[in-house]
Design an enzyme around this catalytic site. Structure first.
Site, short mmCIF file in Angstrom:
data_model
loop_
_atom_site.label_atom_id
_atom_site.label_comp_id
_atom_site.label_asym_id
_atom_site.label_seq_id
_atom_site.Cartn_x
_atom_site.Cartn_y
_atom_site.Cartn_z
N ARG A 1 1.04 -1.10 -0.11
CA ARG A 1 -0.06 -0.10 -0.06
C ARG A 1 0.80 1.19 0.21
O ARG A 1 2.06 1.29 0.60
CB ARG A 1 -0.76 -0.07 1.22
CG ARG A 1 -1.96 1.18 1.27
CD ARG A 1 -2.63 1.07 2.52
NE ARG A 1 -3.54 2.17 2.62
CZ ARG A 1 -4.21 2.46 4.03
NH1 ARG A 1 -4.16 1.84 4.94
NH2 ARG A 1 -5.16 3.56 3.81
N HIS A 2 0.49 2.29 -0.43
CA HIS A 2 1.06 3.74 -0.32
C HIS A 2 1.39 3.95 0.81
O HIS A 2 0.79 3.55 1.78
CB HIS A 2 0.32 4.72 -1.34
CG HIS A 2 -1.08 4.75 -0.72
ND1 HIS A 2 -1.33 5.58 0.40
CD2 HIS A 2 -2.29 4.25 -0.95
CE1 HIS A 2 -2.50 5.53 0.76
NE2 HIS A 2 -3.13 4.79 -0.13
N GLY A 3 2.29 5.00 1.00
CA GLY A 3 2.54 5.57 2.24
C GLY A 3 1.54 6.27 3.00
O GLY A 3 0.49 6.65 2.05
N THR B 1 -1.18 9.17 3.92
CA THR B 1 -1.51 10.27 3.20
C THR B 1 -2.18 11.54 4.20
O THR B 1 -2.54 11.07 5.42
CB THR B 1 -2.37 10.12 2.13
OG1 THR B 1 -3.72 9.87 2.67
CG2 THR B 1 -1.98 9.12 1.08
N ASN C 1 -5.55 10.19 5.10
CA ASN C 1 -5.47 9.05 5.88
C ASN C 1 -5.29 9.66 7.30
O ASN C 1 -6.31 8.85 8.33
CB ASN C 1 -4.35 8.16 5.76
CG ASN C 1 -4.08 7.31 4.43
OD1 ASN C 1 -3.12 7.04 3.97
ND2 ASN C 1 -5.34 7.22 4.03
N GLN D 1 -10.52 8.71 0.24
CA GLN D 1 -9.83 9.24 -0.97
C GLN D 1 -10.60 8.40 -2.16
O GLN D 1 -10.63 9.11 -3.22
CB GLN D 1 -8.50 8.73 -0.79
CG GLN D 1 -7.76 9.46 0.35
CD GLN D 1 -6.39 9.25 0.61
OE1 GLN D 1 -5.52 10.15 0.17
NE2 GLN D 1 -6.01 8.17 0.70
N ARG E 1 -0.79 9.47 -4.86
CA ARG E 1 -0.22 8.91 -3.49
C ARG E 1 0.62 7.86 -3.80
O ARG E 1 1.55 7.59 -3.23
CB ARG E 1 -1.41 8.76 -2.55
CG ARG E 1 -2.43 7.84 -3.02
CD ARG E 1 -3.52 7.88 -1.79
NE ARG E 1 -4.65 7.07 -2.12
CZ ARG E 1 -5.71 7.16 -2.81
NH1 ARG E 1 -5.76 8.21 -3.84
NH2 ARG E 1 -6.54 6.51 -2.88
N GLU F 1 -7.35 2.79 -7.07
CA GLU F 1 -8.25 2.27 -5.93
C GLU F 1 -9.79 2.34 -6.33
O GLU F 1 -9.86 2.86 -7.48
CB GLU F 1 -8.08 3.46 -4.47
CG GLU F 1 -8.91 3.34 -3.41
CD GLU F 1 -8.78 1.86 -2.75
OE1 GLU F 1 -8.96 0.91 -3.41
OE2 GLU F 1 -8.32 2.01 -1.49
#
Length: 202
Positions: free
Chosen positions: A11-13, A15, A18, A24, A61, A85
């Site tokens: 998964r992305h870092g 944000t 988040n 999102q 992201r 996503e």
């Protein structure tokens, strides 16, 4: 002969949304300082894994995370349409507290069904889109070892197949809860067998 393709999902870092607990979907927000650090640590984890390519969702992201990994691993990330996503329709941009009291909230966010937010995508639609794209990419680059940067709800839906209690039997696939929250920049090792078209958790 073992022709399985090894690949890694992450998964992305973290944000800004988040942290704010905003949905999102296919909207976007920037990585936080912690998110950037998570991306760097993810890349460090990958140094010994012989990664040969980085594939990423085209959403900002994920691209930001992939670019940080690419700088460290000296690879140029490739954006893949189909790795985005889930589209959360009318829920996108809203805070979680604005929708988590709705009657279909748990079904939409913690199960794999045809239920979806208005103007959005169901988890079944998401899963079909992602798996079709993933198979295509892994088949066309069977000798590569890929790091693939994606999103939380994709991971929730895709990884459900590897949780023993969620193995489909009769109608359980329709009602099983899959609400495991995959952490930002968490690395997951898997393999793909192109002959059978099946995925395995390593």
């Amino acid at each position: 002969m073992n022709n399985k393709t090894i690949f890694y999902l992450a998964r992305h870092g973290q944000t800004e949304w988040n942290v704010a607990k905003r949905i999102q979907g296919q909207l976007d927000s920037l990585l936080t300082a912690q998110g950037k650090q998570q991306a760097r640590l993810l890349a460090e984890q990958c140094r010994t894994l012989n990664i040969t390519q980085i594939l990423t969702s085209p959403l900002g992201r994920a691209v930001q995370t992939a670019d940080i990994c690419g700088q460290i691993l000296q690879l140029s990330p490739i954006q893949i349409k189909g790795f985005e996503e889930r589209h959360f329709g009318d829920w996108q941009g809203k805070y979680t507290y604005q929708v988590n009291t709705l009657s279909d909230y748990n079904e939409i966010t913690s199960q794999i069904t045809d239920c979806k937010p208005q103007q959005g995508e169901s988890s079944k639609q998401l899963l079909a889109r992602f798996e079709n794209t993933l198979r295509k990419e892994l088949t066309s680059a069977a000798k590569d070892v890929s790091l693939i940067i994606i999103h939380g709800d994709i991971l929730r839906c895709f990884m459900a197949q590897f949780v023993p209690s969620l193995t489909p039997n009769s109608q359980s696939q329709e009602i099983a809860s899959t609400g495991y929250d995959y952490k930002n920049a968490e690395l997951i090792a898997l393999s793909y067998d192109p002959e059978s078209g099946t995925f395995s958790s390593l």
